[in-house]
Write a protein that holds these residues in place. Structure first.
Motif, short mmCIF file in Angstrom:
data_model
loop_
_atom_site.label_atom_id
_atom_site.label_comp_id
_atom_site.label_asym_id
_atom_site.label_seq_id
_atom_site.Cartn_x
_atom_site.Cartn_y
_atom_site.Cartn_z
N GLU A 4 19.00 -11.80 69.53
CA GLU A 4 17.85 -11.50 70.39
C GLU A 4 17.23 -12.74 71.01
O GLU A 4 16.47 -12.64 71.96
N GLN A 5 17.53 -13.93 70.47
CA GLN A 5 16.96 -15.17 71.01
C GLN A 5 17.83 -15.79 72.10
O GLN A 5 17.45 -16.79 72.69
N LEU A 6 18.99 -15.20 72.37
CA LEU A 6 19.89 -15.77 73.38
C LEU A 6 19.49 -15.46 74.82
O LEU A 6 19.49 -16.36 75.66
N PRO A 7 19.17 -14.21 75.15
CA PRO A 7 18.80 -13.91 76.55
C PRO A 7 17.57 -14.71 76.97
O PRO A 7 16.66 -14.95 76.18
N GLY A 8 17.58 -15.14 78.21
CA GLY A 8 16.44 -15.89 78.74
C GLY A 8 16.57 -17.39 78.58
O GLY A 8 15.77 -18.13 79.17
N GLN A 9 17.51 -17.86 77.80
CA GLN A 9 17.72 -19.31 77.70
C GLN A 9 18.34 -19.80 79.02
O GLN A 9 19.19 -19.12 79.59
N PRO A 10 17.93 -20.96 79.52
CA PRO A 10 18.42 -21.44 80.82
C PRO A 10 19.83 -22.05 80.75
O PRO A 10 20.01 -23.25 80.90
N VAL A 11 20.83 -21.20 80.54
CA VAL A 11 22.21 -21.67 80.43
C VAL A 11 22.78 -21.96 81.81
O VAL A 11 22.32 -21.44 82.81
N VAL A 12 23.80 -22.79 81.84
CA VAL A 12 24.50 -23.14 83.07
C VAL A 12 25.73 -22.26 83.26
O VAL A 12 25.98 -21.74 84.34
N THR A 13 26.49 -22.08 82.19
CA THR A 13 27.72 -21.32 82.25
C THR A 13 27.42 -19.83 82.34
O THR A 13 26.50 -19.35 81.68
N GLN A 14 28.20 -19.10 83.13
CA GLN A 14 27.99 -17.66 83.29
C GLN A 14 29.28 -16.90 83.04
O GLN A 14 30.03 -16.61 83.97
N SER A 15 29.55 -16.58 81.80
CA SER A 15 30.70 -15.76 81.44
C SER A 15 30.28 -14.30 81.54
O SER A 15 29.39 -13.87 80.80
N PRO A 16 30.92 -13.52 82.41
CA PRO A 16 30.55 -12.11 82.52
C PRO A 16 30.70 -11.36 81.20
O PRO A 16 29.88 -10.49 80.87
N ARG A 17 31.70 -11.71 80.41
CA ARG A 17 31.92 -11.05 79.12
C ARG A 17 30.77 -11.34 78.15
O ARG A 17 30.26 -10.44 77.49
N MET A 18 30.34 -12.59 78.07
CA MET A 18 29.23 -12.94 77.18
C MET A 18 27.91 -12.36 77.71
O MET A 18 27.07 -11.93 76.92
N LEU A 19 27.76 -12.33 79.03
CA LEU A 19 26.56 -11.75 79.61
C LEU A 19 26.42 -10.28 79.25
O LEU A 19 25.35 -9.81 78.86
N ALA A 20 27.54 -9.55 79.32
CA ALA A 20 27.52 -8.13 78.96
C ALA A 20 27.28 -7.92 77.47
O ALA A 20 26.57 -7.00 77.07
N ARG A 21 27.84 -8.78 76.65
CA ARG A 21 27.74 -8.59 75.19
C ARG A 21 26.43 -9.10 74.60
O ARG A 21 25.85 -8.47 73.72
N TYR A 22 25.98 -10.29 75.05
CA TYR A 22 24.82 -10.94 74.43
C TYR A 22 23.62 -11.14 75.35
O TYR A 22 22.59 -11.66 74.92
N GLY A 23 23.78 -10.84 76.64
CA GLY A 23 22.67 -11.04 77.57
C GLY A 23 22.51 -12.48 78.00
O GLY A 23 21.46 -12.87 78.51
#
Length: 158
Positions: free
Chosen positions: A79-98
């Motif tokens: 729950e603490q992962l979404p909203g962090q200012p990451v640079v990399t954008q993996s569509p798979r990780m975005l769908a799984r972890y936000g």
């Protein structure tokens, strides 16, 4: 309490069940090499952040024991992962972890407010692990190094 100023590094690690300690070591060496190439001295490594569900991974335990025995292990809830200012954008990780990168988001969450990525996501050759490095904001000595060494923390509180 000491008022010395410093910036310490917090590694974020993402891994599959088949990850091995030598893969994590290779990623850590890559990160250190990148920091040196970019003109930044390697930062003191004070913590390693992983998803709370991966904290007991045998490869992580083996690698930490050999390479960073004094680093604190920070268990980061998903729950603490979404909203962090990451640079990399993996569509798979975005769908799984936000988030686009578990390793970048975990490192930033554990490093605290004002942290910045010093090394964006590195991917192991076999794809079994990722690693990123966040640098804590310079300030009074208040990170895990000030608390005397290794521990296992629940939540991104290092």
């Amino acid at each position: 309490m000491a008022t010395a100023l410093h910036r310490c590094g917090v590694l974020g690690v993402g891994m599959h069940t088949d990850a091995r300690p030598e893969v994590l070591q290779a990623l850590w060496q890559q990160a250190r090499d990148q920091l040196q190439r970019d003109g930044g001295a390697p930062q003191p490594l004070c913590a390693v952040a992983v998803l709370d569900t991966k904290a007991g991974h045998p490869a992580l335990a083996g690698w930490l024991a050999e390479t960073a025995p004094s680093a604190i292990l920070v268990r980061v809830p998903a729950e603490q992962l979404p909203g962090q200012p990451v640079v990399t954008q993996s569509p798979r990780m975005l769908a799984r972890y936000g988030t686009g990168s578990v390793s970048e988001a975990a490192a930033l969450a554990a490093a605290g407010p004002g942290a910045a990525l010093g090394v964006t996501r590195l991917v192991a050759q076999d794809g079994s692990a990722t690693l990123a490095l966040a640098l804590r904001r310079a300030g009074p000595l208040n990170c895990c190094l000030a608390h005397g060494g290794p521990a296992d923390h629940q939540g991104a509180t290092a």
